[in-house]
Design an enzyme around this catalytic site. Structure first.
Site, PDB file in Angstrom:
ATOM      1  N   SER A 176      10.949 -39.380  -4.436  1.00 50.85           N
ATOM      2  CA  SER A 176      10.655 -38.404  -3.384  1.00 50.85           C
ATOM      3  C   SER A 176       9.205 -37.983  -3.382  1.00 50.85           C
ATOM      4  CB  SER A 176      11.472 -37.130  -3.628  1.00 50.85           C
ATOM      5  OG  SER A 176      12.828 -37.380  -3.569  1.00 50.85           O
ATOM      6  N   ASN A 178       8.552 -34.955   2.438  1.00 51.17           N
ATOM      7  CA  ASN A 178       8.628 -33.884   1.437  1.00 51.17           C
ATOM      8  C   ASN A 178       7.351 -33.056   1.348  1.00 51.17           C
ATOM      9  OD1 ASN A 178      11.310 -34.125   0.593  1.00 51.17           O
ATOM     10  ND2 ASN A 178      10.787 -35.973  -0.541  1.00 51.17           N
ATOM     11  N   GLU A 218      11.170 -43.891   4.716  1.00 47.96           N
ATOM     12  CA  GLU A 218       9.704 -43.863   4.583  1.00 47.96           C
ATOM     13  C   GLU A 218       9.294 -45.074   3.754  1.00 47.96           C
ATOM     14  OE1 GLU A 218       8.931 -39.959   2.790  1.00 47.96           O
ATOM     15  OE2 GLU A 218       7.228 -39.700   4.113  1.00 47.96           O
ATOM     16  N   HIS A 266      11.792 -45.064   0.578  1.00 47.35           N
ATOM     17  CA  HIS A 266      12.318 -43.699   0.464  1.00 47.35           C
ATOM     18  C   HIS A 266      13.358 -43.387   1.543  1.00 47.35           C
ATOM     19  CE1 HIS A 266      11.419 -39.104   0.556  1.00 47.35           C
ATOM     20  NE2 HIS A 266      12.448 -39.372  -0.209  1.00 47.35           N
TER      21      HIS A 266
HETATM   22  C1  LIG Z   1      14.524 -34.870  -0.830  1.00 48.02           C
HETATM   23  C2  LIG Z   1      14.031 -36.127  -0.198  1.00 48.02           C
HETATM   24  O1  LIG Z   1      13.338 -36.903  -0.877  1.00 48.02           O
HETATM   25  C3  LIG Z   1      14.224 -36.490   1.221  1.00 48.02           C
HETATM   26  C4  LIG Z   1      15.434 -35.978   1.887  1.00 48.02           C
HETATM   27  O2  LIG Z   1      16.446 -36.615   1.928  1.00 48.02           O
HETATM   28  S1  LIG Z   1      15.314 -34.455   2.537  1.00 48.02           S
HETATM   29  C5  LIG Z   1      16.918 -34.138   3.194  1.00 48.02           C
HETATM   30  C6  LIG Z   1      17.070 -34.761   4.564  1.00 48.02           C
HETATM   31  N1  LIG Z   1      18.363 -34.441   5.055  1.00 48.02           N
HETATM   32  C7  LIG Z   1      18.580 -33.377   5.836  1.00 48.02           C
HETATM   33  O3  LIG Z   1      17.682 -32.631   6.185  1.00 48.02           O
HETATM   34  C8  LIG Z   1      20.028 -33.172   6.207  1.00 48.02           C
HETATM   35  C9  LIG Z   1      20.214 -31.927   7.044  1.00 48.02           C
HETATM   36  N2  LIG Z   1      21.616 -31.804   7.394  1.00 48.02           N
HETATM   37  C10 LIG Z   1      22.206 -32.502   8.390  1.00 48.02           C
HETATM   38  O4  LIG Z   1      21.570 -33.279   9.083  1.00 48.02           O
HETATM   39  C11 LIG Z   1      23.676 -32.265   8.624  1.00 48.02           C
HETATM   40  O5  LIG Z   1      24.014 -31.006   8.094  1.00 48.02           O
HETATM   41  C12 LIG Z   1      24.590 -33.379   7.999  1.00 48.02           C
HETATM   42  C13 LIG Z   1      24.342 -34.689   8.713  1.00 48.02           C
HETATM   43  C14 LIG Z   1      24.375 -33.552   6.504  1.00 48.02           C
HETATM   44  C15 LIG Z   1      26.050 -32.963   8.171  1.00 48.02           C
HETATM   45  O6  LIG Z   1      26.255 -32.722   9.528  1.00 48.02           O
HETATM   46  P1  LIG Z   1      27.402 -31.733  10.054  1.00 48.02           P
HETATM   47  O7  LIG Z   1      27.408 -31.868  11.513  1.00 48.02           O
HETATM   48  O8  LIG Z   1      27.227 -30.410   9.434  1.00 48.02           O
HETATM   49  O9  LIG Z   1      28.678 -32.221   9.360  1.00 48.02           O
HETATM   50  P2  LIG Z   1      29.728 -33.272   9.789  1.00 48.02           P
HETATM   51  O10 LIG Z   1      30.104 -33.181  11.248  1.00 48.02           O
HETATM   52  O11 LIG Z   1      30.814 -33.038   8.796  1.00 48.02           O
HETATM   53  O12 LIG Z   1      28.998 -34.630   9.501  1.00 48.02           O
HETATM   54  C16 LIG Z   1      28.228 -35.330  10.445  1.00 48.02           C
HETATM   55  C17 LIG Z   1      28.279 -36.778  10.014  1.00 48.02           C
HETATM   56  O13 LIG Z   1      27.700 -36.891   8.704  1.00 48.02           O
HETATM   57  C18 LIG Z   1      28.632 -37.499   7.796  1.00 48.02           C
HETATM   58  N3  LIG Z   1      28.360 -36.919   6.487  1.00 48.02           N
HETATM   59  C19 LIG Z   1      28.261 -35.613   6.179  1.00 48.02           C
HETATM   60  N4  LIG Z   1      27.944 -35.466   4.883  1.00 48.02           N
HETATM   61  C20 LIG Z   1      27.847 -36.716   4.360  1.00 48.02           C
HETATM   62  C21 LIG Z   1      27.552 -37.216   3.064  1.00 48.02           C
HETATM   63  N5  LIG Z   1      27.246 -36.410   2.045  1.00 48.02           N
HETATM   64  N6  LIG Z   1      27.548 -38.550   2.891  1.00 48.02           N
HETATM   65  C22 LIG Z   1      27.833 -39.381   3.891  1.00 48.02           C
HETATM   66  N7  LIG Z   1      28.101 -38.968   5.150  1.00 48.02           N
HETATM   67  C23 LIG Z   1      28.112 -37.650   5.372  1.00 48.02           C
HETATM   68  C24 LIG Z   1      29.968 -37.162   8.389  1.00 48.02           C
HETATM   69  O14 LIG Z   1      30.937 -38.093   8.023  1.00 48.02           O
HETATM   70  C25 LIG Z   1      29.697 -37.272   9.877  1.00 48.02           C
HETATM   71  O15 LIG Z   1      29.691 -38.632  10.251  1.00 48.02           O
HETATM   72  P3  LIG Z   1      30.029 -39.107  11.761  1.00 48.02           P
HETATM   73  O16 LIG Z   1      29.020 -38.468  12.658  1.00 48.02           O
HETATM   74  O17 LIG Z   1      29.877 -40.588  11.662  1.00 48.02           O
HETATM   75  O18 LIG Z   1      31.400 -38.669  12.028  1.00 48.02           O
HETATM   76  N1  LIG Z   2      18.531 -35.804  -3.494  1.00 50.22           N
HETATM   77  C1  LIG Z   2      17.876 -36.153  -2.409  1.00 50.22           C
HETATM   78  O1  LIG Z   2      18.060 -35.549  -1.340  1.00 50.22           O
HETATM   79  C2  LIG Z   2      16.916 -37.287  -2.449  1.00 50.22           C
HETATM   80  C3  LIG Z   2      16.502 -37.826  -3.638  1.00 50.22           C
HETATM   81  N2  LIG Z   2      15.615 -38.867  -3.647  1.00 50.22           N
HETATM   82  C4  LIG Z   2      15.180 -39.473  -4.895  1.00 50.22           C
HETATM   83  O2  LIG Z   2      16.186 -40.375  -5.330  1.00 50.22           O
HETATM   84  C5  LIG Z   2      16.219 -40.397  -6.764  1.00 50.22           C
HETATM   85  C6  LIG Z   2      17.613 -40.054  -7.229  1.00 50.22           C
HETATM   86  O3  LIG Z   2      17.960 -38.769  -6.741  1.00 50.22           O
HETATM   87  P1  LIG Z   2      19.487 -38.297  -6.658  1.00 50.22           P
HETATM   88  O4  LIG Z   2      20.369 -39.445  -6.362  1.00 50.22           O
HETATM   89  O5  LIG Z   2      19.504 -37.102  -5.810  1.00 50.22           O
HETATM   90  O6  LIG Z   2      19.715 -37.836  -8.183  1.00 50.22           O
HETATM   91  P2  LIG Z   2      21.077 -37.705  -8.996  1.00 50.22           P
HETATM   92  O7  LIG Z   2      20.816 -36.714 -10.070  1.00 50.22           O
HETATM   93  O8  LIG Z   2      22.221 -37.492  -8.062  1.00 50.22           O
HETATM   94  O9  LIG Z   2      21.261 -39.175  -9.601  1.00 50.22           O
HETATM   95  C7  LIG Z   2      20.398 -39.767 -10.512  1.00 50.22           C
HETATM   96  C8  LIG Z   2      21.190 -40.760 -11.314  1.00 50.22           C
HETATM   97  O10 LIG Z   2      20.299 -41.535 -12.112  1.00 50.22           O
HETATM   98  C9  LIG Z   2      20.879 -41.641 -13.387  1.00 50.22           C
HETATM   99  N3  LIG Z   2      19.913 -42.023 -14.403  1.00 50.22           N
HETATM  100  C10 LIG Z   2      19.149 -41.230 -15.196  1.00 50.22           C
HETATM  101  N4  LIG Z   2      18.415 -41.997 -16.023  1.00 50.22           N
HETATM  102  C11 LIG Z   2      18.719 -43.284 -15.755  1.00 50.22           C
HETATM  103  C12 LIG Z   2      18.312 -44.530 -16.288  1.00 50.22           C
HETATM  104  N5  LIG Z   2      17.426 -44.603 -17.273  1.00 50.22           N
HETATM  105  N6  LIG Z   2      18.853 -45.664 -15.781  1.00 50.22           N
HETATM  106  C13 LIG Z   2      19.759 -45.613 -14.782  1.00 50.22           C
HETATM  107  N7  LIG Z   2      20.193 -44.448 -14.243  1.00 50.22           N
HETATM  108  C14 LIG Z   2      19.682 -43.311 -14.712  1.00 50.22           C
HETATM  109  C15 LIG Z   2      21.484 -40.268 -13.617  1.00 50.22           C
HETATM  110  O11 LIG Z   2      22.374 -40.280 -14.712  1.00 50.22           O
HETATM  111  P3  LIG Z   2      22.622 -38.879 -15.529  1.00 50.22           P
HETATM  112  O12 LIG Z   2      23.380 -38.006 -14.595  1.00 50.22           O
HETATM  113  O13 LIG Z   2      23.386 -39.327 -16.721  1.00 50.22           O
HETATM  114  O14 LIG Z   2      21.266 -38.340 -15.876  1.00 50.22           O
HETATM  115  C16 LIG Z   2      22.180 -40.064 -12.276  1.00 50.22           C
HETATM  116  O15 LIG Z   2      23.442 -40.711 -12.229  1.00 50.22           O
HETATM  117  C17 LIG Z   2      15.134 -39.436  -7.247  1.00 50.22           C
HETATM  118  O16 LIG Z   2      13.940 -40.154  -7.449  1.00 50.22           O
HETATM  119  C18 LIG Z   2      14.989 -38.495  -6.048  1.00 50.22           C
HETATM  120  O17 LIG Z   2      13.743 -37.869  -5.983  1.00 50.22           O
HETATM  121  C19 LIG Z   2      15.149 -39.429  -2.489  1.00 50.22           C
HETATM  122  C20 LIG Z   2      15.562 -38.956  -1.273  1.00 50.22           C
HETATM  123  C21 LIG Z   2      16.452 -37.809  -1.158  1.00 50.22           C
END
Ligand SMILES: CC(=O)CC(=O)SCCNC(=O)CCNC(=O)[C@H](O)C(C)(C)COP(=O)(O)OP(=O)(O)OC[C@H]1O[C@@H](n2cnc3c(N)ncnc32)[C@H](O)[C@@H]1OP(=O)(O)O
Ligand SMILES: NC(=O)C1=CN([C@@H]2O[C@H](COP(=O)(O)OP(=O)(O)OC[C@H]3O[C@@H](n4cnc5c(N)ncnc54)[C@H](OP(=O)(O)O)[C@@H]3O)[C@@H](O)[C@H]2O)C=CC1
Length: 291
Positions: free
Chosen positions: A119, A190, A152, A140
């Site tokens: 991320s 992010n 990304e 990403h």
């Molecule tokens: C941290 C990083 O590095 C980068 C990132 O990822 S940042 C995070 C980016 N993501 C966001 O910002 C998500 C924001 N949230 C949303 O867009 C919505 O709340 C959401 C899509 C997650 C759920 O939407 P919702 O309308 O509240 O729920 P819901 O109607 O139950 O679900 C919509 C769809 O998502 C699916 N869904 C919901 N949660 C899910 C999950 N955890 N996994 C898989 N599918 C999921 C549902 O099955 C549904 O699918 P269909 O449209 O095909 O029927």
């Molecule tokens: N969460 C998010 O919304 C997003 C996350 N990311 C990125 O994706 C990556 C994973 O995030 P996320 O899935 O949320 O994290 P989680 O904590 O859900 O999953 C990480 C997994 O990696 C495992 N792990 C740790 N060390 C090792 C290793 N040495 N070899 C193999 N597996 C290992 C962990 O095991 P254990 O539990 O035993 O430590 C865990 O099962 C991160 O780099 C994150 O920044 C990118 C986009 C969105």
């Protein structure tokens, strides 16, 4: 390069989502993790998410069954040797990612492309620790992977054009859309999203609002699908804190200072949905705010 087999490292929420979409797109997938339970939970989660897609007629039952058959799992990282593309999706810690690449590199084919779903961490720095910085990229995905359209793509300083094009063709086959980001801390999504989430935590920390009022404000006042605290819990508070630290260290600007309250939740092990407690408590029938 023709990519057929994809190795995914880390079977958490991102790893399972990536395995899901790659298998549905016809790739053979080998998913690895350090814990057996993580692998079995990932398969259960993928099966459940695909069942939902079948019930909503997004995919057929045979698409689902064939995709599930294309997903293998292993606890041995070195089993990923014969794959054509690695997508590393382990915990957001640079030492963990470096150790994974160090163990993988000696067993990979010379042409295999290495990518990280990080991320925020520098792609150039991760790549420089491997034997193939020119065949290394940031790949990403967004959470939840089966739903979110964006990937990304981040080039490190040395990434070559063939590598970029091969990753772009995978994005196209997954029926997703790419946006290209330069390799600076936390890239695009992010860099913009995480300071907003961190500011929401400061708003809570300073008593400007409660968990409910902050999330309601952003959902109904800015039309965000989730409030920022709900979203932080969804992403994982450990991941949010790790990203803020990368921004703070990498850009050396106090505006990226992680909120002490975010640090406190992580220190408590309240990491959000994945541990059943974060800004909300998920242990009951409906999520309850913890402040
Ligand atoms: C941290 C990083 O590095 C980068 C990132 O990822 S940042 C995070 C980016 N993501 C966001 O910002 C998500 C924001 N949230 C949303 O867009 C919505 O709340 C959401 C899509 C997650 C759920 O939407 P919702 O309308 O509240 O729920 P819901 O109607 O139950 O679900 C919509 C769809 O998502 C699916 N869904 C919901 N949660 C899910 C999950 N955890 N996994 C898989 N599918 C999921 C549902 O099955 C549904 O699918 P269909 O449209 O095909 O029927
Ligand atoms: N969460 C998010 O919304 C997003 C996350 N990311 C990125 O994706 C990556 C994973 O995030 P996320 O899935 O949320 O994290 P989680 O904590 O859900 O999953 C990480 C997994 O990696 C495992 N792990 C740790 N060390 C090792 C290793 N040495 N070899 C193999 N597996 C290992 C962990 O095991 P254990 O539990 O035993 O430590 C865990 O099962 C991160 O780099 C994150 O920044 C990118 C986009 C969105």
């Amino acid at each position: 390069m023709d990519i057929k087999r994809i190795g995914i490292v880390g079977a958490g929420q991102m790893g399972n989502g990536i395995a899901h979409v790659c298998a549905l797109a016809g790739y053979d997938v080998l998913l690895s993790d350090v814990r057996d339970e993580a692998l079995s939970e990932a398969l259960t989660q993928i099966g459940r998410n695909m069942d939902r897609q079948v019930s909503r007629e997004k995919i057929s039952q045979s698409d689902r069954d064939e995709a599930m058959e294309r997903i293998g799992t292993t606890l041995k990282l070195t089993d990923l040797g014969p794959t054509d593309l690695i997508i590393e999706a382990a915990t957001e810690r640079e030492d963990i990612k470096n150790a994974i690449f160090a163990e993988l590199v000696p067993v990979l084919k010379p042409e295999t492309i290495l990518t990280s779903n990080t991320s925020s961490i520098s792609i150039t720095r991760l790549a420089s620790r491997t034997d193939r910085p020119e065949r290394f990229m940031g790949f990403h995905f967004m959470n939840p992977v089966p739903i979110m359209q964006l990937v990304e793509l981040i080039r490190g300083i040395a990434t070559n054009e063939d590598t970029y094009n091969a990753c772009q063709s995978v994005v196209t086959r997954l029926d997703k859309t790419s946006a290209t980001a330069e390799d600076f801390p936390a890239f695009i999504v992010n860099r913009i999203l995480m300071p907003m989430i961190n500011e929401a935590v400061y708003t809570l920390y300073e008593g400007v609002g409660t968990v409910t009022s902050i999330d309601t404000s952003m959902k109904l006042g800015a039309n965000h699908p989730m409030g920022p605290l709900e979203l932080a819990d969804f992403i994982g508070l450990d991941t949010c804190l790790a990203i803020m630290n990368v921004l703070h260290d990498g850009l050396a600007d106090t505006k990226y200072r992680p909120c002490p309250l975010l640090t406190k939740y992580v220190e408590a092990g309240w990491l959000g949905r994945k541990t059943n407690r974060g800004f909300y408590d998920y242990r009951g029938d409906t999520p309850t705010p913890t402040r």
